[in-house]
Write a protein that holds these residues in place. Sequence first.
Motif, PDB file in Angstrom:
ATOM      1  N   LEU A 272       1.061  -1.172  -0.168  1.00 42.34           N
ATOM      2  CA  LEU A 272      -0.143   0.257   0.170  1.00 42.34           C
ATOM      3  C   LEU A 272       0.849   1.251  -0.034  1.00 42.34           C
ATOM      4  N   ASP A 273       0.381   2.234  -1.447  1.00 44.13           N
ATOM      5  CA  ASP A 273       1.661   3.068  -0.836  1.00 44.13           C
ATOM      6  C   ASP A 273       0.864   3.946  -0.986  1.00 44.13           C
ATOM      7  N   ARG A 274       0.851   4.910   0.201  1.00 44.71           N
ATOM      8  CA  ARG A 274      -0.118   5.889  -0.058  1.00 44.71           C
ATOM      9  C   ARG A 274       0.820   7.454   0.044  1.00 44.71           C
ATOM     10  N   HIS A 275       1.795   7.068  -0.391  1.00 44.42           N
ATOM     11  CA  HIS A 275       2.924   8.237  -0.297  1.00 44.42           C
ATOM     12  C   HIS A 275       3.169   9.083  -1.047  1.00 44.42           C
ATOM     13  N   PHE A 276       3.081  10.439  -0.913  1.00 45.66           N
ATOM     14  CA  PHE A 276       3.060  11.246  -2.309  1.00 45.66           C
ATOM     15  C   PHE A 276       4.938  11.769  -2.818  1.00 45.66           C
ATOM     16  N   PHE A 277       4.736  11.370  -3.282  1.00 50.98           N
ATOM     17  CA  PHE A 277       6.214  11.735  -4.136  1.00 50.98           C
ATOM     18  C   PHE A 277       6.392  12.609  -5.157  1.00 50.98           C
ATOM     19  N   HIS A 278       6.702  13.800  -4.782  1.00 58.88           N
ATOM     20  CA  HIS A 278       6.835  14.790  -6.200  1.00 58.88           C
ATOM     21  C   HIS A 278       7.858  14.676  -6.835  1.00 58.88           C
ATOM     22  N   GLN A 279       9.301  13.762  -6.715  1.00 59.48           N
ATOM     23  CA  GLN A 279      10.475  13.580  -7.845  1.00 59.48           C
ATOM     24  C   GLN A 279      10.245  12.519  -7.731  1.00 59.48           C
ATOM     25  N   SER A 280      10.593  12.135  -8.940  1.00 59.16           N
ATOM     26  CA  SER A 280      10.396  10.233  -9.786  1.00 59.16           C
ATOM     27  C   SER A 280      11.628   9.124  -8.631  1.00 59.16           C
ATOM     28  N   GLY A 281      13.142  10.446  -8.940  1.00 63.87           N
ATOM     29  CA  GLY A 281      13.835  10.306  -7.979  1.00 63.87           C
ATOM     30  C   GLY A 281      14.280   9.850  -6.424  1.00 63.87           C
ATOM     31  N   MET A 282      13.196  10.560  -5.407  1.00 64.55           N
ATOM     32  CA  MET A 282      12.669   9.803  -4.328  1.00 64.55           C
ATOM     33  C   MET A 282      11.750   8.741  -3.889  1.00 64.55           C
ATOM     34  N   ALA A 283      11.119   8.121  -5.545  1.00 63.28           N
ATOM     35  CA  ALA A 283      10.368   7.893  -5.557  1.00 63.28           C
ATOM     36  C   ALA A 283      10.990   6.739  -5.638  1.00 63.28           C
ATOM     37  N   ALA A 284      12.161   7.011  -6.566  1.00 60.50           N
ATOM     38  CA  ALA A 284      12.624   5.233  -7.262  1.00 60.50           C
ATOM     39  C   ALA A 284      13.365   5.336  -5.889  1.00 60.50           C
ATOM     40  N   GLN A 285      14.015   6.299  -4.916  1.00 60.55           N
ATOM     41  CA  GLN A 285      14.866   5.813  -4.399  1.00 60.55           C
ATOM     42  C   GLN A 285      14.110   4.871  -2.553  1.00 60.55           C
ATOM     43  N   ALA A 286      13.010   4.857  -2.735  1.00 58.82           N
ATOM     44  CA  ALA A 286      12.162   4.070  -1.293  1.00 58.82           C
ATOM     45  C   ALA A 286      11.800   2.918  -2.002  1.00 58.82           C
ATOM     46  N   TYR A 287      11.497   3.195  -3.350  1.00 55.47           N
ATOM     47  CA  TYR A 287      10.968   1.034  -4.849  1.00 55.47           C
ATOM     48  C   TYR A 287      12.320   0.258  -3.744  1.00 55.47           C
ATOM     49  N   ARG A 288      14.026   1.376  -4.471  1.00 55.77           N
ATOM     50  CA  ARG A 288      15.020   0.750  -4.444  1.00 55.77           C
ATOM     51  C   ARG A 288      15.279   0.008  -3.030  1.00 55.77           C
ATOM     52  N   ALA A 289      14.915   0.616  -1.639  1.00 53.23           N
ATOM     53  CA  ALA A 289      15.115   0.124  -0.249  1.00 53.23           C
ATOM     54  C   ALA A 289      13.914  -0.390  -0.132  1.00 53.23           C
ATOM     55  N   LEU A 290      13.205  -0.644  -0.921  1.00 53.05           N
ATOM     56  CA  LEU A 290      11.883  -2.339  -0.545  1.00 53.05           C
ATOM     57  C   LEU A 290      12.509  -3.361  -1.366  1.00 53.05           C
ATOM     58  N   LEU A 291      12.859  -3.065  -2.425  1.00 54.55           N
ATOM     59  CA  LEU A 291      13.017  -4.361  -3.128  1.00 54.55           C
ATOM     60  C   LEU A 291      14.431  -4.611  -2.634  1.00 54.55           C
ATOM     61  N   MET A 292      14.500  -4.057  -2.233  1.00 58.05           N
ATOM     62  CA  MET A 292      16.587  -4.340  -1.666  1.00 58.05           C
ATOM     63  C   MET A 292      16.293  -5.299  -1.015  1.00 58.05           C
ATOM     64  N   GLU A 293      15.034  -5.471   0.347  1.00 61.11           N
ATOM     65  CA  GLU A 293      15.334  -5.550   1.514  1.00 61.11           C
ATOM     66  C   GLU A 293      14.217  -6.986   1.062  1.00 61.11           C
ATOM     67  N   VAL A 294      12.909  -6.553   0.152  1.00 57.87           N
ATOM     68  CA  VAL A 294      12.318  -8.185  -0.890  1.00 57.87           C
ATOM     69  C   VAL A 294      13.765  -9.030  -0.960  1.00 57.87           C
ATOM     70  N   GLY A 295      14.812  -8.469  -1.909  1.00 59.05           N
ATOM     71  CA  GLY A 295      15.529  -9.572  -2.618  1.00 59.05           C
ATOM     72  C   GLY A 295      17.009 -10.504  -1.929  1.00 59.05           C
ATOM     73  N   GLU A 296      17.084  -9.664  -0.462  1.00 56.39           N
ATOM     74  CA  GLU A 296      17.608 -10.187   0.586  1.00 56.39           C
ATOM     75  C   GLU A 296      16.707 -10.885   1.249  1.00 56.39           C
ATOM     76  N   GLN A 297      16.073 -10.908   1.758  1.00 58.88           N
ATOM     77  CA  GLN A 297      15.113 -12.079   2.338  1.00 58.88           C
ATOM     78  C   GLN A 297      15.006 -12.911   1.996  1.00 58.88           C
ATOM     79  N   THR A 298      14.415 -12.851   0.359  1.00 61.22           N
ATOM     80  CA  THR A 298      14.158 -13.888  -0.594  1.00 61.22           C
ATOM     81  C   THR A 298      14.627 -14.556  -0.691  1.00 61.22           C
ATOM     82  N   ASN A 299      16.422 -13.957  -0.801  1.00 59.41           N
ATOM     83  CA  ASN A 299      17.961 -14.744  -1.571  1.00 59.41           C
ATOM     84  C   ASN A 299      17.656 -15.618  -0.156  1.00 59.41           C
TER      85      ASN A 299
END
Lengths: 313, 291
Positions: A247-274
């Motif tokens: 559930l993404d309810r955040h208003f990122f007004h710069q794509s770079g900021m959004a990408a940073q958030a998704y990267r952090a999330l997906l990295m944690e997902v990757g680490e755990q599932t690995n």
Amino acid sequence: MLPSYRQAPANQFIGSYAYLDSQRTLLSIDQQTGLIEAQVDQDQKIVILLASGLTAGVYRITGEDVSSMINAEVPETMGGRDVPIRSLSMPDQAGRMLWLAFESKAASHYQIRDKTEWGGWLRHVGEEKLSGLVQVVADDWDGFIHMRQGEINSLETIACIDGNFQQRLPPVEPGTPWSLTVFTIAPGSQAYQCYLLRSGATYWANSFFSRYQELVGQRLLDLLNRELNTLIQPWQWKIQLAGTTLLDRHFFHQSGMAAQAYRALLMEVGEQTNAMIGSALTHRLLSETYASLVPDEQLALQSHALVPTAFVQ
Amino acid sequence: MKSSLKPVTTLWLTTGASTLLLVVYAWIYWFEPLTETASEYINDKVLDVLTLAAALAAACLGILYTSQFKAGEPPRRVWLAFLVGWWCWVGGEIAGLVYDYFYWYVDYPEFTVIDIFWLLGYAAFSLSLFLQFRLIYSRWKKNGLLFFAAILAVSLLTGLALTELALATGLGEGYSWFSLYVAVLYPVFDVTEGLAALWLAFLFGRGLWSRPWWGLIAFAIADGIAIYFWIGGYHGLSDGAVNGLYLFSDILYNAGYLVVALAFLMNFLILRFGRFNASHRTEELPTSVRE
């Protein structure tokens, strides 16, 4: 003229630019998402949109025509006069949909009078695989839906009904017709890029979580939820993993900021599932689910290096 | 469990106990201390009891692990079938003890209850492997059963061909065709399931989900050595080498059970308490997360 959550509780005042600026400062201090609207004359208004207290955009609205302007132009446009000013805070989802509307062009209009017409319209856009923003305006409420490949993206729906923001549309009642405006989105705009990133990341994550749950069960998914939600906490992103839904309810007004958030999330997902199912299978699931995204979403994710290989050790 | 160290300690203690079991097994196997003090039968049965203990550890911890999945969850079906397989093999070990009691000085019947347990075990493992592959390769959902049936048919036909080959080379002398066929099926199933488990182990890589499958690989290798000797592979090998390989095969056989037991335990502890290296692993997961 583009209505913007007419039913939302707002501060209304007749004031000068100084008052407008004070309202902006108030929203900024409280890190609120909101808008400040100044009715400059009969046909023209200025809208300042804030995302968590930061200015996401300043717009001049003339009829259906929306143009971007810079902050410095606001006092000049107001011309030192006292004008009706409306300021309101709103949830991030409402703010980002409005932002997307301001950054787009109204392309077509439809009238919906009852359930049958609504069903017919949904069938029609479903067949056409419409992707785009749709504003829905009724007599006593207004809101937005986003169509993704001809289907309503329920995570993006927002409506302001009786002064409350809700993530669903009310049923169509005979006698209270809906007016639909389909927008053509400017592909290069930050609003659209942020939308594509958000939509891509959430659809990708949700399909991945569903597959992961299928493979390892609810308990391990709960663990993933728990660790991801703990990771998110200090960042104060309004993002939450609930079951298999991001559930993404955040208003990122710069794509770079959004990408940073998704990267952090997906990295944690990757680490755990690995650690649980290994890197080969994690890569397989990430690739399999990534392939199900629409090309524009894939492109947006790729432009920020958010690709399956980035999250596999 | 309130201490942060407890799940890890439990795992280390269990690993230590498993290693000790293997050392004791190897010592009794090699030095046969009870053959002189009691009898060869007693020495052999002590070894069998140790194997049974290892098999029971795998089967019991399997219950603990499988109980972590809710009814209807796809992985529950995988692990339930896997668990049934281990209990069948526990049954086989117990049946072996009973048969040895009655048939120590005479030949076993050609087809025994032990064979039934082993074959049921193989069937359960096959089902478990099939379900696991189907979960991974979701496209199999449509024709997976057909593929599974094809592999089963190929295995049975390979068994048939090998039986004929064994008869032609005089390997099955004194055995009925059926008992020889059953004897040949074991290595065929071992190889098939061992390869499938190896595939899964590669797929899961260093992930914890690969560990339970390692047991099947260990069994395939252990049984492979036994079969190699059965078809006369000991020719040209010294007695020491033969005995050493038999010991290795038996140790691997027991290790197979223990690897599965430890994998079940580790996965159970993670499901219950979270990852050991996670930042908030100190206590049992709250009910809202677990339930």
